[in-house]
Design a protein around this motif. Sequence first.
Motif, PDB file in Angstrom:
ATOM      1  N   ASP A 134       0.855  -1.185   0.000  1.00 50.06           N
ATOM      2  CA  ASP A 134       0.000   0.000   0.000  1.00 50.06           C
ATOM      3  C   ASP A 134       0.891   1.235   0.000  1.00 50.06           C
ATOM      4  N   LEU A 140       2.471  -8.867  -6.486  1.00 51.91           N
ATOM      5  CA  LEU A 140       2.038  -7.764  -5.641  1.00 51.91           C
ATOM      6  C   LEU A 140       0.522  -7.837  -5.467  1.00 51.91           C
ATOM      7  N   ILE A 200      -2.520  -5.728  -4.199  1.00 55.31           N
ATOM      8  CA  ILE A 200      -2.796  -4.308  -3.956  1.00 55.31           C
ATOM      9  C   ILE A 200      -4.288  -4.060  -4.127  1.00 55.31           C
ATOM     10  N   HIS A 201      -4.857  -3.221  -3.277  1.00 55.28           N
ATOM     11  CA  HIS A 201      -6.265  -2.846  -3.408  1.00 55.28           C
ATOM     12  C   HIS A 201      -6.337  -1.575  -4.246  1.00 55.28           C
ATOM     13  N   ASN A 202      -6.947  -1.674  -5.422  1.00 55.95           N
ATOM     14  CA  ASN A 202      -6.964  -0.606  -6.418  1.00 55.95           C
ATOM     15  C   ASN A 202      -5.549  -0.402  -6.964  1.00 55.95           C
ATOM     16  N   ALA A 203      -5.038  -1.460  -7.571  1.00 56.51           N
ATOM     17  CA  ALA A 203      -3.640  -1.500  -8.019  1.00 56.51           C
ATOM     18  C   ALA A 203      -3.246  -0.392  -8.992  1.00 56.51           C
ATOM     19  N   ASP A 220      -1.726   2.675  -7.025  1.00 53.92           N
ATOM     20  CA  ASP A 220      -0.409   2.514  -6.409  1.00 53.92           C
ATOM     21  C   ASP A 220       0.680   2.247  -7.445  1.00 53.92           C
ATOM     22  N   VAL A 221       0.375   1.356  -8.386  1.00 49.13           N
ATOM     23  CA  VAL A 221       1.371   1.043  -9.415  1.00 49.13           C
ATOM     24  C   VAL A 221       1.663   2.280 -10.258  1.00 49.13           C
ATOM     25  N   ARG A 224       5.019  -3.776 -13.735  1.00 47.51           N
ATOM     26  CA  ARG A 224       4.388  -4.955 -14.331  1.00 47.51           C
ATOM     27  C   ARG A 224       5.333  -5.756 -15.217  1.00 47.51           C
ATOM     28  N   VAL A 226       0.773  -8.560 -10.744  1.00 47.69           N
ATOM     29  CA  VAL A 226      -0.034  -7.661  -9.915  1.00 47.69           C
ATOM     30  C   VAL A 226      -1.436  -8.239  -9.772  1.00 47.69           C
ATOM     31  N   ASP A 267      -5.053  -7.360  -8.189  1.00 52.24           N
ATOM     32  CA  ASP A 267      -5.858  -6.246  -7.676  1.00 52.24           C
ATOM     33  C   ASP A 267      -7.031  -6.807  -6.868  1.00 52.24           C
TER      34      ASP A 267
END
Length: 243
Positions: A7, A86, A88-91, A94-95, A116, A121, A123
Amino acid sequence: MRQVILDTETTGIDPKDGHRLVEIGAVEMVNRRFTGRTYHQYINPERHIDAEVVAVHGIDDAKVANEPVFAQVADAFWSFIEGAELVIHNAPFDVGFIDHELNMLSGRANPLGPVRDHCRVLDTLVMARKMHPGQRNSLDALCKRYDIDNGHRVLHGALLDAEILAEVYLAMTGGQTALTLDAEANQSQNSDTPAETGLSIQRMTLTPGQLRVITPNEQEQQAHRAKCETHQLRWFGDTVRDA
């Protein structure tokens, strides 16, 4: 499989408007178990932090004034995430910020990124929307749905949110197996419990007479045979087979 639950916190919404990272938090899991390795870093964004986002994560200009800039921590951060999946919530958010920071590193003999190209990734927001269409799927909403305690989450924080997301992800994908390697250590004390399963098995000790065994009487057996015949099944003593 090695996964890094990640995050970030930022100075604003969009890196295209010049916004930067101010905090990164990440926890490592291997085969659905926390390894105990984490990455946490505050970052001097070299710009003003918008008041709207300070109200969300509590990180103001003064808090990060003496922190390193991203270029100073890029190698350590990249070493932690490279090659991992990875989570990630709502990638894209962040990416997008991470790639923006990596793109700003100039004059490097070994350029880093994009993310990537070096990491898978996953999500969890996309996953949650597929699993719970039409419902709220924020991290807080998922905590409530999966009965995960996030009462200590007053403000957003990258490492805290990564830890909470890890629990949410485990719950979404079949339940937790083990949060820490302490679970494996506890299992090794009982040779009857296979440590590689990641499951905590509790065994009951019963003395003779504590567990009652009730056998069917003749009337109950006849009723069961009749039921089997109704559904075109054959009764072979204690075994039911397709007719």
